[in-house]
Design a protein around this motif. Structure first.
Motif, short mmCIF file in Angstrom:
data_model
loop_
_atom_site.label_atom_id
_atom_site.label_comp_id
_atom_site.label_asym_id
_atom_site.label_seq_id
_atom_site.Cartn_x
_atom_site.Cartn_y
_atom_site.Cartn_z
N ARG A 1 0.83 -1.20 0.00
CA ARG A 1 0.00 0.00 0.00
C ARG A 1 0.87 1.26 0.00
NH1 ARG A 1 -3.82 -1.00 4.11
NH2 ARG A 1 -5.45 -1.44 2.61
N ARG A 2 2.00 1.20 0.70
CA ARG A 2 2.87 2.37 0.79
C ARG A 2 3.81 2.51 -0.40
NH1 ARG A 2 5.09 3.43 6.94
NH2 ARG A 2 3.05 3.60 7.96
N TYR A 3 4.35 1.39 -0.88
CA TYR A 3 5.45 1.45 -1.84
C TYR A 3 5.18 0.72 -3.15
CZ TYR A 3 7.66 2.55 2.63
OH TYR A 3 7.96 3.09 3.85
N GLY A 4 4.03 0.07 -3.27
CA GLY A 4 3.74 -0.71 -4.46
C GLY A 4 3.62 0.17 -5.71
N GLN A 5 4.02 -0.39 -6.82
CA GLN A 5 3.94 0.37 -8.07
C GLN A 5 2.49 0.62 -8.47
OE1 GLN A 5 5.77 -1.61 -11.43
NE2 GLN A 5 6.10 0.34 -12.49
N HIS A 6 1.62 -0.34 -8.22
CA HIS A 6 0.20 -0.21 -8.55
C HIS A 6 -0.62 -0.61 -7.33
CE1 HIS A 6 1.34 0.39 -12.71
NE2 HIS A 6 1.98 -0.75 -12.71
N PRO A 7 -0.77 0.31 -6.36
CA PRO A 7 -1.56 -0.02 -5.17
C PRO A 7 -2.98 -0.46 -5.54
CG PRO A 7 -0.35 2.02 -4.84
CD PRO A 7 -0.21 1.67 -6.29
N LEU A 8 -3.51 -1.40 -4.77
CA LEU A 8 -4.84 -1.91 -5.01
C LEU A 8 -5.87 -1.08 -4.26
CD1 LEU A 8 -3.99 -5.71 -4.50
CD2 LEU A 8 -4.11 -4.44 -6.67
N ASP A 9 -7.14 -1.25 -4.63
CA ASP A 9 -8.21 -0.61 -3.85
C ASP A 9 -8.58 -1.54 -2.69
OD1 ASP A 9 -9.65 -2.68 -5.02
OD2 ASP A 9 -10.77 -1.37 -6.37
N GLN A 10 -9.56 -1.13 -1.91
CA GLN A 10 -9.92 -1.92 -0.73
C GLN A 10 -10.35 -3.33 -1.10
OE1 GLN A 10 -8.34 -0.07 1.61
NE2 GLN A 10 -10.01 -0.66 2.98
N ALA A 11 -11.13 -3.46 -2.17
CA ALA A 11 -11.57 -4.78 -2.61
C ALA A 11 -10.38 -5.63 -3.05
CB ALA A 11 -12.59 -4.65 -3.74
N GLY A 12 -9.39 -4.98 -3.67
CA GLY A 12 -8.21 -5.70 -4.10
C GLY A 12 -7.40 -6.23 -2.94
N TYR A 13 -7.26 -5.43 -1.88
CA TYR A 13 -6.51 -5.90 -0.73
C TYR A 13 -7.30 -6.95 0.06
CZ TYR A 13 -2.79 -2.54 -1.55
OH TYR A 13 -1.73 -1.85 -2.10
N ASP A 14 -8.63 -6.84 0.07
CA ASP A 14 -9.42 -7.92 0.65
C ASP A 14 -9.18 -9.21 -0.13
OD1 ASP A 14 -10.59 -6.50 2.74
OD2 ASP A 14 -12.38 -5.97 1.59
N GLY A 15 -9.11 -9.08 -1.46
CA GLY A 15 -8.83 -10.25 -2.29
C GLY A 15 -7.45 -10.81 -2.02
N TYR A 16 -6.49 -9.95 -1.74
CA TYR A 16 -5.15 -10.43 -1.41
C TYR A 16 -5.18 -11.27 -0.13
CZ TYR A 16 -0.42 -10.48 0.42
OH TYR A 16 0.78 -10.89 0.95
N VAL A 17 -5.85 -10.78 0.89
CA VAL A 17 -5.94 -11.54 2.14
C VAL A 17 -6.62 -12.88 1.89
CG1 VAL A 17 -6.84 -11.56 4.50
CG2 VAL A 17 -5.98 -9.43 3.52
N ALA A 18 -7.67 -12.89 1.06
CA ALA A 18 -8.37 -14.14 0.74
C ALA A 18 -7.45 -15.09 -0.02
CB ALA A 18 -9.62 -13.83 -0.08
N ASP A 19 -6.64 -14.57 -0.93
CA ASP A 19 -5.71 -15.43 -1.67
C ASP A 19 -4.70 -16.08 -0.73
OD1 ASP A 19 -6.90 -14.81 -4.09
OD2 ASP A 19 -5.37 -13.36 -4.70
N THR A 20 -4.15 -15.29 0.18
CA THR A 20 -3.15 -15.85 1.09
C THR A 20 -3.74 -16.90 2.02
OG1 THR A 20 -3.46 -14.12 2.79
CG2 THR A 20 -1.81 -13.70 1.05
N ALA A 21 -5.05 -16.81 2.27
CA ALA A 21 -5.71 -17.81 3.10
C ALA A 21 -5.63 -19.20 2.47
CB ALA A 21 -7.17 -17.42 3.36
N ARG A 22 -5.60 -19.24 1.14
CA ARG A 22 -5.47 -20.53 0.44
C ARG A 22 -4.16 -21.22 0.82
NH1 ARG A 22 -4.63 -24.79 -1.28
NH2 ARG A 22 -5.08 -25.73 -3.31
N VAL A 23 -3.08 -20.46 0.83
CA VAL A 23 -1.78 -21.01 1.19
C VAL A 23 -1.74 -21.34 2.68
CG1 VAL A 23 0.71 -20.65 1.13
CG2 VAL A 23 -0.73 -19.66 -0.67
N ALA A 24 -2.26 -20.44 3.51
CA ALA A 24 -2.24 -20.65 4.95
C ALA A 24 -2.99 -21.92 5.34
CB ALA A 24 -2.85 -19.44 5.66
N SER A 25 -4.14 -22.14 4.74
CA SER A 25 -4.91 -23.35 5.04
C SER A 25 -4.13 -24.60 4.67
CB SER A 25 -6.25 -23.32 4.29
OG SER A 25 -7.08 -22.28 4.75
N ALA A 26 -3.45 -24.55 3.54
CA ALA A 26 -2.65 -25.70 3.12
C ALA A 26 -1.51 -25.97 4.10
CB ALA A 26 -2.10 -25.47 1.71
N LEU A 27 -0.98 -24.92 4.73
CA LEU A 27 0.11 -25.07 5.69
C LEU A 27 -0.36 -25.54 7.06
CD1 LEU A 27 2.27 -21.92 4.84
CD2 LEU A 27 3.01 -24.30 4.65
N GLY A 28 -1.67 -25.46 7.31
CA GLY A 28 -2.20 -25.93 8.59
C GLY A 28 -2.82 -24.87 9.46
#
Length: 287
Positions: A162-189
């Motif tokens: 959000r601070r330094y990204g070349q193309h910062p996302l909007d709120q929905a985009g960052y919500d989507g980012y958190v949802a994407d990372t949940a896929r990996v987190a669930s696989a890790l336990g």
């Protein structure tokens, strides 16, 4: 000299800097791993339009990664596991390279390669167990500890982007980012990982009573901020990176790490220097 001419004149320098930086982050097998991750045919966990690819493919990850390490160290059991088993002092570059390869594989690689990477990490976690200085036992496969590591990492990557990204996302985009990372987190336990920014903030706050200022955490902060094993020519850029990672931590975290309240740390000069540094890294690593 025209802009195009300047770009051509600087191309050898850009290529040299990019290759040196990539070698540090990805290791000696980095080029082969990059081909394997990006060019192997097969379905992916995340499509090309997913927010996780935007965030994890951006140079802001350098700031976010250092912030994540500092924040994660404040959980005494997570830090005990790191201090005893990760080799972050003896082989910090190796640890960085393994982490960056894991992130790249799960974000951009095939589903088969991503699952294999997760399985390797889960196997390592099963063997990491012990007793912290206070007498409490830890196990790296503990879903609660996994959740702390996950939310501290995701919060750090999101804030840095959000601070330094070349193309910062909007709120929905960052919500989507958190949802994407949940896929990996669930696989890790991780059990029921957060799936939007509100859940992420709530989960982070729930860990606050468990976080403490410990000797290992302060030692790790001194190592990461003051005595990292880096060549002399990059000490100044690294200091800029460290200052911005520190500035992005909440004040209570800096207090627990016993970092002095440096004048101007959260000011525009440090933030501007951080943007310039991240932009330079982005330029060096441009394909």
């Amino acid at each position: 000299m025209s802009g195009l001419g300047l770009d051509r004149a600087l191309e050898p320098l850009r290529r040299l800097a990019g290759e040196a930086l990539f070698a540090r982050v990805a290791g000696p097998n980095g080029p082969a791993e990059r081909v394997r991750i990006h060019d192997s045919p097969g379905t992916r966990w995340f499509g090309a339009d997913r927010p996780i690819r935007v965030v994890h493919g951006d140079a802001s990850m350098f700031v976010g990664g250092l912030r994540a390490l500092l924040l994660q160290s404040l959980h005494p059991l997570a830090m005990a596991a790191v201090a005893a088993h990760s080799g972050y002092r003896g082989d910090p570059w190796g640890r960085l390279q393994r982490t960056s390869t894991f992130l790249a594989t799960t974000t951009f690689g095939t589903a088969e390669h991503a699952q294999a990477a997760v399985d390797r990490v889960r196997g390592i976690h099963q063997a990491v167990r012990g007793t912290a200085d206070g007498g409490e036992t830890y196990h790296a496969a503990d879903p609660h500890l996994l959740a702390w590591v996950h939310v501290a990492e995701v919060d750090s990557f999101l804030l840095a982007h959000r601070r330094y990204g070349q193309h910062p996302l909007d709120q929905a985009g960052y919500d989507g980012y958190v949802a994407d990372t949940a896929r990996v987190a669930s696989a890790l336990g991780v059990v029921d990982p957060p799936r939007d920014q509100a859940e992420l903030a709530e989960r982070l706050a729930s860990f606050r009573p468990e976080l403490r200022s410990t000797g290992p955490a302060r030692d790790a902060a001194r190592f990461l901020l003051l005595t990292p094993p880096i060549p002399l020519p990059v000490r100044v850029p690294y200091a800029v990176l460290a200052a911005n990672a520190l500035a992005s931590l909440p004040p209570w975290a800096r207090s627990l790490l016993r970092v002095p309240d440096l004048p101007g740390l959260e000011g525009p000069l440090v933030r501007g220097a951080g943007r310039c540094l991240v932009g330079s890294i982005r330029w060096a690593l441009a394909a």
